[in-house]
Write an enzyme that holds these catalytic residues in place. Structure first.
Site, mmCIF file in Angstrom:
data_model
loop_
_atom_site.group_PDB
_atom_site.id
_atom_site.type_symbol
_atom_site.label_atom_id
_atom_site.label_comp_id
_atom_site.label_asym_id
_atom_site.label_seq_id
_atom_site.Cartn_x
_atom_site.Cartn_y
_atom_site.Cartn_z
ATOM 1 C CD GLN A 253 -2.840 -1.107 -0.056
ATOM 2 O OE1 GLN A 253 -3.565 -0.157 -0.316
ATOM 3 N NE2 GLN A 253 -2.748 -2.164 -0.862
ATOM 4 C CG HIS B 141 -1.902 3.034 -3.324
ATOM 5 N ND1 HIS B 141 -2.778 3.125 -4.381
ATOM 6 C CD2 HIS B 141 -2.130 1.819 -2.763
ATOM 7 C CE1 HIS B 141 -3.503 2.018 -4.455
ATOM 8 N NE2 HIS B 141 -3.133 1.206 -3.486
ATOM 9 C CD GLU C 253 -7.953 3.873 1.636
ATOM 10 O OE1 GLU C 253 -8.522 3.856 0.526
ATOM 11 O OE2 GLU C 253 -6.785 4.266 1.796
ATOM 12 C CG HIS C 254 -6.929 -0.297 2.636
ATOM 13 N ND1 HIS C 254 -6.258 0.797 2.108
ATOM 14 C CD2 HIS C 254 -7.852 -0.661 1.713
ATOM 15 C CE1 HIS C 254 -6.749 1.072 0.910
ATOM 16 N NE2 HIS C 254 -7.724 0.208 0.646
ATOM 17 C CG ASP D 202 -6.192 -1.822 -3.110
ATOM 18 O OD1 ASP D 202 -7.122 -1.259 -2.508
ATOM 19 O OD2 ASP D 202 -4.993 -1.677 -2.824
ATOM 20 C CG HIS E 16 -45.885 24.856 9.455
ATOM 21 N ND1 HIS E 16 -45.340 26.018 8.957
ATOM 22 C CD2 HIS E 16 -45.053 23.844 9.072
ATOM 23 C CE1 HIS E 16 -44.230 25.734 8.305
ATOM 24 N NE2 HIS E 16 -44.034 24.423 8.359
#
Length: 436
Positions: free
Chosen positions: A250, A253, A318-319, A352, A412
């Site tokens: 990862q 990335h 995230e992961h 992924d 109303h």
């Protein structure tokens, strides 16, 4: 108390863009809003040196691109999209429509209505992220979105064929070879040739993320995204080689992608740190993964399992990859994560690329309040009401009148009064005055 074996040398990226990015994005969006296709072409030439006769691919062009790819590539695209489609379809099946009778003759319900048009951004740049086509387009189509416009940038002046094939196979209705803010703005705002959408989805760099932020409100977005993150939670049963490989999977990335290990085992932590450095020596993407690990990588040793789970949950990563003796324990011990990957036979890279769950996930702590992209993001859950019983309408009218006047909403109140009068025979001075 936890001990840090390796700390990050740079602070975690902030959730907001720099002033330079914000200003540049605002400039491009304004230009596209005011000048449409001319502005899109101007910025595409400026940033990508890309100015074809049309940014929209025709059917013949798409067919030629797809036919030029090896059959194995096409088969793999089909396989992965089948996994994504199957999971998204199963998710959709859980979203039941509802209608209940809450009082005699009072019916309340909800329906799930797909957005009419969605825009999908599939990044190029450093990597042609073919998988993002599966995640954004297939999921939208499963949700029932009528029209999907999909955009991906050229890579070094060339059309990325595998990405185009994935976009086409996923069901994109309009395919643009166009990148960056100009693509996102064109889809959101519409131009002379590009149809406007109601929602934007897909990852991108800091400029694309900022464009989505600025356009949010005029269109919906999937989520605000930052650099990819991975957290590995491991105990003494984990294999240090596997941990090191998965952290770097990862980190490649981007140079600002945090890779974090939280473990209860000091020896594992030390071995992982040593192995990461050894693996990086010959790793083809070390120019990206190396700086990411150097600047944002962390290794933390917790005193016990309770502290390990607490620290992991606080990351809101995230992961989150769980390499422990009982990985399913994470389902009960954690609540803040984008996606969990349980056990040594599972890895984040499956999520992924191939397994079928969506890889568009919350980053930068957003997992504290949202999940990732899924079929439900493309649906609007809307309610409806119907009162069929006159007595119930009269009773609701009486209560509505009283409740509204407490809040000084006379208009109303009168909507309630007239139903209490019409269906229940109630009297009201204002009605008598008007009807005289």
């Amino acid at each position: 108390m936890a001990t840090s074996i390796k700390t990050a040398t740079h602070a975690r990226a902030a959730g907001s863009s720099t002033e330079e990015v914000t200003d540049r994005v605002r400039e491009i969006i304004t230009a596209v809003r005011e000048r449409g296709d001319d502005a899109v072409r101007e910025y595409s030439e400026k940033f990508d040196r890309w100015s074809p006769p049309s940014f929209i691919l025709g059917e013949e062009e798409i067919s030629a691109i797809v036919s030029g790819l090896p059959q194995q590539v096409l088969d793999d695209i089909t396989f992965v999209q089948t996994q994504v489609r199957n999971f998204a379809s199963a998710q959709l099946a859980t979203m039941s429509e509802l209608e209940i009778e809450t009082m005699p003759g009072v019916f309340l319900g909800h329906r799930h209505i797909p957005v009419e048009a969605a825009g999908s951004y599939i990044p190029g740049g450093r990597y042609p992220l073919t998988a993002s086509a599966h995640m954004t387009i297939v999921t939208a189509k499963v949700a029932g979105v009528d029209h999907v416009t999909a955009a991906t940038p050229p890579i070094q002046g060339e059309i990325p064929p595998a990405t185009i094939a994935a976009m086409h196979a996923a069901g994109a209705d309009q395919i643009l070879v166009l990148g960056g803010v100009q693509a996102v703005a064109a889809m959101a705002l519409g131009t002379e040739t590009i149809r406007p959408v109601n929602m934007l989805a897909g990852p991108g760099n800091a400029f694309v993320a900022e464009a989505k932020r600025q356009l949010f409100g005029q269109v919906g977005i999937d989520l605000f995204a930052g650099p990819t993150e991975v957290l590995v939670v491991a105990d003494a049963t984990a294999d240090p080689f596997t941990v090191a490989v998965d952290l770097l999977s990862q980190a490649e990335h981007g140079p600002d992608s945090p890779a974090v290990l939280i473990t209860t085992d000091h020896d594992l932590a030390v071995q992982v740190q040593d192995l990461v450095e050894k693996i990086l020596v010959d790793m083809p993407t070390r120019d990206v993964a190396g700086p990411a690990w150097r600047d944002h990588g962390r290794i933390v040793v917790a005193d016990d399992e309770d502290e390990m789970w607490a620290l992991a949950d606080a990351e809101a990563s995230e992961h989150v990859q769980i390499l422990t003796a009982d990985p399913r324990q994470a389902l009960d011990r954690m609540r803040n994560f984008g996606a969990l990957f349980l056990g040594e036979q599972t890895c984040v890279s499956y999520g992924d690329k191939v397994i079928g769950t969506n890889h568009v996930l919350p980053t930068m702590g957003a997992a504290r309040y949202t999940g990732g992209l899924w079929v439900g993001k493309y649906l609007k859950t809307v309610t409806y009401q119907e009162v069929r019983d006159p007595a119930s309408s009269a009773e609701l009218g009486r209560i509505c009148g009283r409740a509204s006047r407490v809040e000084r909403f006379e208009g109303h109140a009168r909507s309630g009064d007239i139903r209490a009068w019409r269906h229940g025979g109630d009297q009201a001075d204002w009605i008598d005055a008007v009807r005289r």
